[in-house]
Write a protein that holds these residues in place. Structure first.
Motif, PDB file in Angstrom:
ATOM      1  N   GLU A   1       1.165  40.766  42.436  1.00  0.00           N
ATOM      2  CA  GLU A   1       0.260  41.534  41.572  1.00  0.00           C
ATOM      3  C   GLU A   1      -1.167  40.996  41.663  1.00  0.00           C
ATOM      4  N   THR A   2      -1.289  39.675  41.754  1.00  0.00           N
ATOM      5  CA  THR A   2      -2.620  39.080  41.870  1.00  0.00           C
ATOM      6  C   THR A   2      -3.275  39.453  43.191  1.00  0.00           C
ATOM      7  N   LEU A   3      -2.516  39.400  44.270  1.00  0.00           N
ATOM      8  CA  LEU A   3      -3.046  39.779  45.578  1.00  0.00           C
ATOM      9  C   LEU A   3      -3.514  41.238  45.570  1.00  0.00           C
ATOM     10  N   ALA A   4      -2.703  42.110  44.984  1.00  0.00           N
ATOM     11  CA  ALA A   4      -3.055  43.529  44.915  1.00  0.00           C
ATOM     12  C   ALA A   4      -4.300  43.734  44.056  1.00  0.00           C
ATOM     13  N   PHE A   5      -4.387  43.002  42.955  1.00  0.00           N
ATOM     14  CA  PHE A   5      -5.547  43.086  42.068  1.00  0.00           C
ATOM     15  C   PHE A   5      -6.823  42.674  42.801  1.00  0.00           C
ATOM     16  N   LEU A   6      -6.753  41.564  43.523  1.00  0.00           N
ATOM     17  CA  LEU A   6      -7.926  41.075  44.256  1.00  0.00           C
ATOM     18  C   LEU A   6      -8.348  42.054  45.343  1.00  0.00           C
ATOM     19  N   ALA A   7      -7.361  42.604  46.057  1.00  0.00           N
ATOM     20  CA  ALA A   7      -7.659  43.556  47.129  1.00  0.00           C
ATOM     21  C   ALA A   7      -8.345  44.799  46.586  1.00  0.00           C
ATOM     22  N   ASN A   8      -7.985  45.185  45.364  1.00  0.00           N
ATOM     23  CA  ASN A   8      -8.597  46.363  44.748  1.00  0.00           C
ATOM     24  C   ASN A   8      -9.957  46.034  44.134  1.00  0.00           C
ATOM     25  N   GLU A   9     -10.041  44.868  43.539  1.00  0.00           N
ATOM     26  CA  GLU A   9     -11.276  44.463  42.855  1.00  0.00           C
ATOM     27  C   GLU A   9     -12.396  44.126  43.842  1.00  0.00           C
ATOM     28  N   PHE A  10     -12.023  43.554  44.984  1.00  0.00           N
ATOM     29  CA  PHE A  10     -13.010  43.158  45.996  1.00  0.00           C
ATOM     30  C   PHE A  10     -12.676  43.861  47.313  1.00  0.00           C
ATOM     31  N   LYS A  11     -12.801  45.156  47.322  1.00  0.00           N
ATOM     32  CA  LYS A  11     -12.386  45.967  48.476  1.00  0.00           C
ATOM     33  C   LYS A  11     -13.030  45.499  49.780  1.00  0.00           C
ATOM     34  N   ASP A  12     -12.179  45.297  50.787  1.00  0.00           N
ATOM     35  CA  ASP A  12     -12.607  44.900  52.130  1.00  0.00           C
ATOM     36  C   ASP A  12     -13.330  43.560  52.174  1.00  0.00           C
ATOM     37  N   LYS A  13     -13.199  42.769  51.122  1.00  0.00           N
ATOM     38  CA  LYS A  13     -13.866  41.470  51.090  1.00  0.00           C
ATOM     39  C   LYS A  13     -12.909  40.341  50.709  1.00  0.00           C
ATOM     40  N   VAL A  14     -11.606  40.601  50.928  1.00  0.00           N
ATOM     41  CA  VAL A  14     -10.590  39.583  50.677  1.00  0.00           C
ATOM     42  C   VAL A  14      -9.958  39.206  52.010  1.00  0.00           C
ATOM     43  N   VAL A  15      -9.985  37.907  52.334  1.00  0.00           N
ATOM     44  CA  VAL A  15      -9.447  37.455  53.616  1.00  0.00           C
ATOM     45  C   VAL A  15      -8.467  36.305  53.405  1.00  0.00           C
ATOM     46  N   PHE A  16      -7.521  36.214  54.300  1.00  0.00           N
ATOM     47  CA  PHE A  16      -6.529  35.138  54.265  1.00  0.00           C
ATOM     48  C   PHE A  16      -6.539  34.416  55.593  1.00  0.00           C
ATOM     49  N   SER A  17      -6.695  33.100  55.549  1.00  0.00           N
ATOM     50  CA  SER A  17      -6.705  32.291  56.768  1.00  0.00           C
ATOM     51  C   SER A  17      -5.330  31.679  56.990  1.00  0.00           C
ATOM     52  N   THR A  18      -4.755  31.936  58.149  1.00  0.00           N
ATOM     53  CA  THR A  18      -3.438  31.377  58.458  1.00  0.00           C
ATOM     54  C   THR A  18      -3.479  30.469  59.684  1.00  0.00           C
ATOM     55  N   SER A  19      -2.736  29.374  59.592  1.00  0.00           N
ATOM     56  CA  SER A  19      -2.528  28.517  60.762  1.00  0.00           C
ATOM     57  C   SER A  19      -1.043  28.558  61.136  1.00  0.00           C
ATOM     58  N   PHE A  20      -0.312  29.502  60.516  1.00  0.00           N
ATOM     59  CA  PHE A  20       1.110  29.759  60.807  1.00  0.00           C
ATOM     60  C   PHE A  20       2.034  28.647  60.356  1.00  0.00           C
ATOM     61  N   GLY A  21       1.552  27.830  59.416  1.00  0.00           N
ATOM     62  CA  GLY A  21       2.426  26.843  58.798  1.00  0.00           C
ATOM     63  C   GLY A  21       3.342  27.529  57.788  1.00  0.00           C
ATOM     64  N   GLN A  22       4.216  26.774  57.176  1.00  0.00           N
ATOM     65  CA  GLN A  22       5.210  27.357  56.274  1.00  0.00           C
ATOM     66  C   GLN A  22       4.588  28.079  55.086  1.00  0.00           C
ATOM     67  N   GLU A  23       3.601  27.457  54.461  1.00  0.00           N
ATOM     68  CA  GLU A  23       2.947  28.092  53.317  1.00  0.00           C
ATOM     69  C   GLU A  23       2.249  29.380  53.732  1.00  0.00           C
ATOM     70  N   ASP A  24       1.552  29.314  54.845  1.00  0.00           N
ATOM     71  CA  ASP A  24       0.831  30.494  55.324  1.00  0.00           C
ATOM     72  C   ASP A  24       1.777  31.634  55.671  1.00  0.00           C
ATOM     73  N   GLN A  25       2.945  31.293  56.176  1.00  0.00           N
ATOM     74  CA  GLN A  25       3.918  32.323  56.523  1.00  0.00           C
ATOM     75  C   GLN A  25       4.468  33.026  55.272  1.00  0.00           C
ATOM     76  N   VAL A  26       4.579  32.293  54.175  1.00  0.00           N
ATOM     77  CA  VAL A  26       4.979  32.909  52.910  1.00  0.00           C
ATOM     78  C   VAL A  26       3.943  33.950  52.497  1.00  0.00           C
ATOM     79  N   ILE A  27       2.676  33.569  52.540  1.00  0.00           N
ATOM     80  CA  ILE A  27       1.606  34.475  52.110  1.00  0.00           C
ATOM     81  C   ILE A  27       1.489  35.670  53.045  1.00  0.00           C
ATOM     82  N   THR A  28       1.630  35.438  54.343  1.00  0.00           N
ATOM     83  CA  THR A  28       1.602  36.548  55.300  1.00  0.00           C
ATOM     84  C   THR A  28       2.694  37.555  54.979  1.00  0.00           C
ATOM     85  N   ALA A  29       3.893  37.062  54.676  1.00  0.00           N
ATOM     86  CA  ALA A  29       5.011  37.948  54.340  1.00  0.00           C
ATOM     87  C   ALA A  29       4.718  38.749  53.074  1.00  0.00           C
TER      88      ALA A  29
END
Length: 233
Positions: free
Chosen positions: A20-48
């Motif tokens: 819900e927080t991710l969706a809220f941020l994506a709506n509140e800051f349209k096209d200005k929300v980015v996620f940096s991944t290095s493909f570690g375990q934590e990043d893979q959770v967020i990517t999913a």
């Protein structure tokens, strides 16, 4: 301004789930929300979480030119599984050439200063480009990853990059991360099964023993704070 925005965000999402927080941020800051991944375990959770909820959040990664083949493998598997775009940023070719011509390919072993110079060229400078013009930077930081990350908050203003950071997995344990990955069949770096907990560039990462700190395998020849400049904590 930034402190007010951070507090407002904390108040707005205090009862929200991560999705819900991710969706809220994506709506509140349209096209200005980015996620940096290095493909570690934590990043893979967020990517999913982003992919499974079809959220309009830009995912990007930094290819330093010194990554493990296993990292590229999980990168490829992630693209195939989720059918998403992951934008890749590379270091400036001229800067890398000048570094190697001046100091050779392994100068980072010689001093903390040299190592940070390499990290800046290969990671910090490309990250600066990736974050430019955006409002929210989502990270996979967890408090238990290192002592100097214990005082992180869910939302923070990062003055180095002039952006608000959102750390959705901040209070998750490694066990919770691993359980999510297994339960949801999320692609993982095979090095995690070989004692590599925190995975960065190949020359600068080693496996750790069960009794070592999570970050002990990063720049193991140093007695520093084990950070590269992407995150000051």
């Amino acid at each position: 301004m930034s402190a007010t925005t951070v507090q407002n965000l904390k108040n707005a999402v205090k009862d929200f789930s991560i999705e819900e927080t991710l969706a809220f941020l994506a709506n509140e800051f349209k096209d200005k929300v980015v996620f940096s991944t290095s493909f570690g375990q934590e990043d893979q959770v967020i990517t999913a979480l982003i992919a499974n909820n079809d959220l309009p959040i830009t995912i990007f990664t930094l290819d330093t030119g010194r990554l493990f083949q296993e990292t590229y493998d999980v990168f490829h598997k992630t693209l195939k599984k989720y059918q998403i775009d992951i934008k890749t940023y590379f270091p400036d070719t001229t800067a890398v050439q000048e570094l190697l011509n001046k100091k050779g390919p392994n100068s980072f072993y010689e001093s903390v200063e040299n190592r940070k110079e390499c990290c800046f060229i290969r990671k910090v400078a490309p990250l600066t480009k990736a974050l430019n013009g955006n409002s929210i930077w989502i990270t996979g930081l967890r408090a238990e990853q290192s002592e100097n990350r214990n005082d992180l908050d869910l939302f923070e203003y990062d003055s180095n990059f002039d952006i608000i950071k959102f750390n959705p997995l901040l209070r998750w344990t490694l066990q919770e991360v691993e359980e999510y990955l297994e339960k949801n069949n999320v692609p993982q770096n095979t090095l995690h099964k070989k004692g590599f907990v925190s995975i960065g560039c190949a020359p600068c990462t080693r496996a750790i023993t069960p009794d070592e700190d999570i970050r002990a395998g990063r720049w193991w020849w140093e007695s520093s704070h084990k950070e590269c400049g992407l995150h000051q904590k």
